[in-house]
Write an enzyme that holds these catalytic residues in place. Structure first.
Site, PDB file in Angstrom:
ATOM      1  N   CYS A 179       0.863  -1.182   0.000  1.00 46.63           N
ATOM      2  CA  CYS A 179       0.000   0.000   0.000  1.00 46.63           C
ATOM      3  C   CYS A 179       0.899   1.231   0.000  1.00 46.63           C
ATOM      4  O   CYS A 179       1.772   1.371   0.861  1.00 46.63           O
ATOM      5  CB  CYS A 179      -0.889  -0.012   1.240  1.00 46.63           C
ATOM      6  N   CYS A 231      -7.363  -0.780   1.490  1.00 43.72           N
ATOM      7  CA  CYS A 231      -6.343  -1.338   2.376  1.00 43.72           C
ATOM      8  C   CYS A 231      -6.958  -1.531   3.761  1.00 43.72           C
ATOM      9  O   CYS A 231      -7.563  -0.615   4.312  1.00 43.72           O
ATOM     10  CB  CYS A 231      -5.149  -0.392   2.445  1.00 43.72           C
ATOM     11  N   CYS A 257      -5.123   0.959   6.523  1.00 44.26           N
ATOM     12  CA  CYS A 257      -5.282   2.420   6.585  1.00 44.26           C
ATOM     13  C   CYS A 257      -6.542   2.921   5.897  1.00 44.26           C
ATOM     14  O   CYS A 257      -6.814   4.122   5.906  1.00 44.26           O
ATOM     15  CB  CYS A 257      -4.052   3.111   6.008  1.00 44.26           C
ATOM     16  N   CYS A 303      -8.203  -5.003  -9.820  1.00 43.10           N
ATOM     17  CA  CYS A 303      -7.792  -3.953 -10.749  1.00 43.10           C
ATOM     18  C   CYS A 303      -7.356  -2.767  -9.895  1.00 43.10           C
ATOM     19  O   CYS A 303      -8.200  -2.087  -9.310  1.00 43.10           O
ATOM     20  CB  CYS A 303      -8.991  -3.621 -11.636  1.00 43.10           C
ATOM     21  N   CYS A 306       0.428   3.248   3.515  1.00 45.97           N
ATOM     22  CA  CYS A 306       0.861   2.759   4.832  1.00 45.97           C
ATOM     23  C   CYS A 306       1.924   1.672   4.766  1.00 45.97           C
ATOM     24  O   CYS A 306       2.488   1.310   5.791  1.00 45.97           O
ATOM     25  CB  CYS A 306      -0.337   2.251   5.632  1.00 45.97           C
TER      26      CYS A 306
HETATM   27 FE    FE Z   1      -2.663   1.102   3.618  1.00 41.34          FE
END
Ligand code: FE
Length: 135
Positions: A51, A100, A103, A123, A54
């Site tokens: 991510c 995510c 976060c 995607c 984060c």
């Molecule tokens: Fe994240």
């Protein structure tokens, strides 16, 4: 910033400080990057996709495939607890949004037209991802 049970909570002001304007738009405002514009779309190196907000590890290069969509595509997540799936009815479409789990940032969408073995196509915006090359 607060860390609550492995979840990262930041105010939008804090996110603005640490993300580029394009990242902020996609990750925090659920934007979409232009197809074929992201630097990880063509990435074929072995490693882990994280991510961009984060750092949580989300996808492995082992599950990346060429979808032709213009966005990095994966047929699976490293483990299902790394993302949260939620209904997204914006733009008069019925889609499943992928965020995510750590976060809450917007990553992309998941569709049911992916390859075996899962049949899923995650995607994902390239700008929402970091990449850690396998040593
Ligand atoms: Fe994240």
């Amino acid at each position: 910033m607060r860390l609550v049970q492995n979840r990262i909570e930041k105010s939008e002001k804090e996110w603005k400080k640490v993300l580029t304007p394009e990242q902020y738009h996609v990750l925090r405002q659920k934007g979409t990057e232009r197809p074929f514009s992201g630097k990880l779309y063509y990435n074929k190196e072995k490693g882990l996709y994280t991510c961009a907000a984060c750092g949580q590890e989300l996808f492995s290069s082992n599950t990346k495939f060429e979808s032709g969509s213009g966005w990095p595509s994966f047929y699976d997540v490293i483990s299902s607890d790394r993302v949260r799936l939620q209904e997204d009815t914006s733009y008069s479409m019925n889609r499943i949004e992928v965020v995510c789990s750590s976060c809450g940032s917007h990553l992309g969408h998941v569709f049911e037209d992916g390859p075996a073995p899962t049949g899923k196509r995650y995607c994902i915006n390239s700008v929402s991802l970091g990449f850690k090359k396998e040593e």
